[in-house]
Scaffold this motif. Structure first.
Motif, PDB file in Angstrom:
ATOM      1  N   ARG A 189      38.478  26.959  50.636  1.00 63.84           N
ATOM      2  CA  ARG A 189      37.153  26.433  50.296  1.00 63.84           C
ATOM      3  C   ARG A 189      36.506  27.253  49.178  1.00 63.84           C
ATOM      4  N   GLN A 190      36.646  28.559  49.227  1.00 64.08           N
ATOM      5  CA  GLN A 190      36.050  29.397  48.188  1.00 64.08           C
ATOM      6  C   GLN A 190      36.695  29.138  46.822  1.00 64.08           C
ATOM      7  N   SER A 193      34.660  32.116  44.986  1.00 65.97           N
ATOM      8  CA  SER A 193      35.430  33.318  45.304  1.00 65.97           C
ATOM      9  C   SER A 193      34.918  34.539  44.541  1.00 65.97           C
ATOM     10  N   GLY A 194      34.382  34.322  43.349  1.00 64.51           N
ATOM     11  CA  GLY A 194      33.978  35.432  42.498  1.00 64.51           C
ATOM     12  C   GLY A 194      35.120  36.071  41.738  1.00 64.51           C
ATOM     13  N   LEU A 195      36.313  35.483  41.852  1.00 60.05           N
ATOM     14  CA  LEU A 195      37.492  36.006  41.163  1.00 60.05           C
ATOM     15  C   LEU A 195      37.306  36.034  39.650  1.00 60.05           C
ATOM     16  N   ALA A 196      37.905  37.026  39.008  1.00 61.46           N
ATOM     17  CA  ALA A 196      37.951  37.048  37.547  1.00 61.46           C
ATOM     18  C   ALA A 196      38.735  35.829  37.052  1.00 61.46           C
ATOM     19  N   ASP A 197      38.422  35.389  35.861  1.00 65.08           N
ATOM     20  CA  ASP A 197      39.090  34.238  35.247  1.00 65.08           C
ATOM     21  C   ASP A 197      40.204  34.741  34.340  1.00 65.08           C
ATOM     22  N   TYR A 198      41.451  34.466  34.705  1.00 58.72           N
ATOM     23  CA  TYR A 198      42.584  34.973  33.919  1.00 58.72           C
ATOM     24  C   TYR A 198      42.523  34.507  32.464  1.00 58.72           C
ATOM     25  N   TYR A 199      41.913  33.343  32.219  1.00 56.60           N
ATOM     26  CA  TYR A 199      41.821  32.806  30.855  1.00 56.60           C
ATOM     27  C   TYR A 199      40.959  33.706  29.965  1.00 56.60           C
ATOM     28  N   ALA A 200      40.085  34.502  30.598  1.00 56.23           N
ATOM     29  CA  ALA A 200      39.232  35.417  29.836  1.00 56.23           C
ATOM     30  C   ALA A 200      39.978  36.658  29.373  1.00 56.23           C
ATOM     31  N   ALA A 244      31.324  39.280  44.484  1.00 52.17           N
ATOM     32  CA  ALA A 244      31.919  39.171  45.809  1.00 52.17           C
ATOM     33  C   ALA A 244      31.922  37.702  46.227  1.00 52.17           C
ATOM     34  N   PRO A 245      32.815  37.298  47.122  1.00 48.67           N
ATOM     35  CA  PRO A 245      32.846  35.907  47.566  1.00 48.67           C
ATOM     36  C   PRO A 245      31.516  35.468  48.193  1.00 48.67           C
ATOM     37  N   ASP A 246      31.200  34.198  48.006  1.00 47.76           N
ATOM     38  CA  ASP A 246      30.008  33.586  48.605  1.00 47.76           C
ATOM     39  C   ASP A 246      28.739  34.361  48.267  1.00 47.76           C
ATOM     40  N   TYR A 267      31.156  30.818  40.406  1.00 45.79           N
ATOM     41  CA  TYR A 267      31.589  31.571  39.229  1.00 45.79           C
ATOM     42  C   TYR A 267      32.885  30.945  38.731  1.00 45.79           C
ATOM     43  N   TYR A 268      32.830  30.353  37.567  1.00 44.86           N
ATOM     44  CA  TYR A 268      33.963  29.582  37.060  1.00 44.86           C
ATOM     45  C   TYR A 268      35.169  30.483  36.830  1.00 44.86           C
ATOM     46  N   SER A 269      36.290  30.114  37.435  1.00 43.47           N
ATOM     47  CA  SER A 269      37.506  30.890  37.279  1.00 43.47           C
ATOM     48  C   SER A 269      38.720  29.976  37.372  1.00 43.47           C
ATOM     49  N   ASP A 270      39.510  29.963  36.298  1.00 42.85           N
ATOM     50  CA  ASP A 270      40.747  29.183  36.306  1.00 42.85           C
ATOM     51  C   ASP A 270      41.747  29.759  37.304  1.00 42.85           C
TER      52      ASP A 270
END
Length: 344
Positions: free
Chosen positions: A105-106, A112-119, A151-153, A158-161
Motif C-alpha cells: 500500500r505504501q 513510502s518516502g523512498l528515494a527516487d532512483y531516477y534522481a 519516513a513512511p506515512d 513522495y513521488y518515487s519511481d
C-alpha cells in the motif's frame, strides 16, 4: 470555426513554440459528442509513443487485480513477497531501517518516502543520450546511494519511481510472469489493446530534450513498471475509460484509489493516479475542471475531466517541460466549453 478546427489550431500553435517537434492529441467525451484526433509536426495521430509514467496506472491496476484475487494483501510487506530480494538498508531514516517493513500500500500510494532512483545520475545521463540497461538490483543500488525523502506515512505522498519498480517485481513474483506478460494477459488482451507493450528496440516517436533527439531504448525498456510502456492514443483512451469506470478491478477499490494525498504542486496522488485541481487564485478566480489520470516526464498525459466527462490523451515527447500538458489540457477544455458542448 468548428470545434475540431479550433482544437487543431491549438495543436498547431503549441507545436510552433520553441523546442517542440511534435504534438498529438486525442479527445473524446463520455457521450461521444466530442471526438477529436489530431497531430502537428513530425508525428501522426496513430503513432505509438513512450507513455512514461502513465505506465504507473497499468502497474497499479495489476496490483489491485492481485489484491482482488487474494494473491496479495495491500498491507502485506513487500519483503514477504520478494523472498530473493534484500530490502534491508534500502530506506534508513534517522537510524531506523524501514526497508523490510514497507508495505504494498505504501508503494502504490507513494507514501513510502523512498528515494527516487531516477534522481540519480540516470536522469542526467538520459538527457545526454547515454543509454544503458538496468534491473531491480541496479535500481536498489541507486536508491540506497540517495538520501531518503521521508519516513513512511509522513502525511503526504513522495513521488518515487523506485516504488513502482518494486511493485513490478511483486507482480512478477506473484504471477510467475514477466511484467509484460502480466500486462498482456491481464489488461491488453481483455481490453483489445494491440499496440500496448513494454518497450523493446522500438521506442516509438522520438523523445527530445530541448533540440536533441534522445535515442535511449534500453533505458526506457528498463523502466518497465514505472515508465517503460509503449502505447497509442487509441489504446490509452480504451484503458483510461476502463480504469476510470472501474472495469479492471473491484469497483469497491475506486474509493481508496482516490484517497488523495498532497504530492507536489499542482498534483495530488492516489493509488497510481494523479489529481489536478488548480486553485482559483491561479486562474483569475475562475473555476477549472478537476483532472484525474497521469502524466509523464516526456510530456505524455492521459486524464479524465469528470465534470464535463471529457477524456484527454496525448504527448509532447519533450522531457524539458513535463508540466506543459496541464495548461494545454485546460486550453482544450475551454475551447470545448466555448462551443457549448454539454455532458448530457
Amino acid at each position: 470555426m468548428t470545434l475540431n478546427g479550433d482544437l487543431q489550431r491549438l495543436i498547431d500553435t503549441e507545436c510552433a513554440k520553441a523546442n517542440t517537434h511534435n504534438v498529438i492529441l486525442r479527445i473524446e467525451s463520455g457521450n461521444g459528442q466530442v471526438r477529436f484526433k489530431g497531430s502537428a509536426g513530425a508525428a501522426g495521430p496513430e503513432a505509438p509513443f513512450a507513455i512514461a509514467s502513465i505506465s504507473k496506472m497499468f502497474t497499479a491496476t495489476l496490483i489491485l487485480q492481485l489484491a482482488d484475487e487474494g494473491l496479495i494483501d495491500l498491507n502485506q510487506t513487500v519483503q514477504s513477497l520478494l523472498s530473493t530480494v534484500d530490502l534491508s538498508a534500502l530506506h534508513v531514516v534517522k537510524g531506523v531501517d524501514y526497508g523490510p517493513s514497507l508495505s504494498v500500500r505504501q508503494l502504490i500510494h507513494q507514501t513510502s518516502g523512498l528515494a527516487d532512483y531516477y534522481a540519480s545520475n540516470l536522469s542526467a545521463d538520459l538527457k545526454q543520450n547515454i543509454d544503458r540497461s538496468f534491473d531491480l538490483h541496479d535500481v536498489l543500488q541507486m536508491t540506497r546511494a540517495l538520501p531518503p525523502q521521508a519516513a513512511p506515512d509522513s502525511g503526504r505522498s513522495y513521488y518515487s519511481d523506485t516504488n513502482y519498480q518494486l511493485l513490478g517485481a511483486v507482480i512478477e513474483a506473484v504471477t510467475s510472469q514477466t511484467f509484460d506478460q502480466a500486462l498482456q494477459s491481464r489488461i491488453c488482451e481483455p481490453l483489445g489493446l494491440r499496440e500496448t507493450a513494454v518497450l523493446n528496440d522500438d521506442a516509438g516517436l522520438p523523445i527530445y530534450y530541448k533540440s536533441q533527439s534522445l535515442n535511449v531504448p534500453r533505458t526506457l525498456a528498463s523502466m518497465g513498471p514505472d515508465g517503460g510502456i509503449l502505447s497509442t492514443m487509441d489504446d490509452l483512451l480504451t484503458f483510461l475509460r476502463a480504469f476510470i469506470q472501474g472495469q479492471l478491478f473491484n469497483p469497491e477499490n475506486a474509493a481508496q484509489i482516490r484517497q488523495w494525498n498532497r504530492l507536489f504542486f499542482p498534483f495530488q496522488y492516489g493509488y497510481g493516479v494523479m489529481r489536478i485541481k488548480l486553485p482559483r487564485w491561479m486562474t483569475l478566480f475562475r473555476a477549472t475542471p478537476e483532472l484525474i489520470g497521469h502524466s509523464g516526464a516526456s510530456g505524455s498525459f492521459a486524464f479524465h475531466a469528470p465534470g464535463p466527462d471529457i477524456y484527454l490523451i496525448g504527448t509532447f515527447n519533450q522531457t524539458d517541460a513535463p508540466q506543459r500538458p496541464i495548461s494545454f489540457m485546460l486550453k482544450a477544455l475551454r475551447i470545448i466549453e466555448r462551443h457549448g458542448i454539454s455532458k448530457h
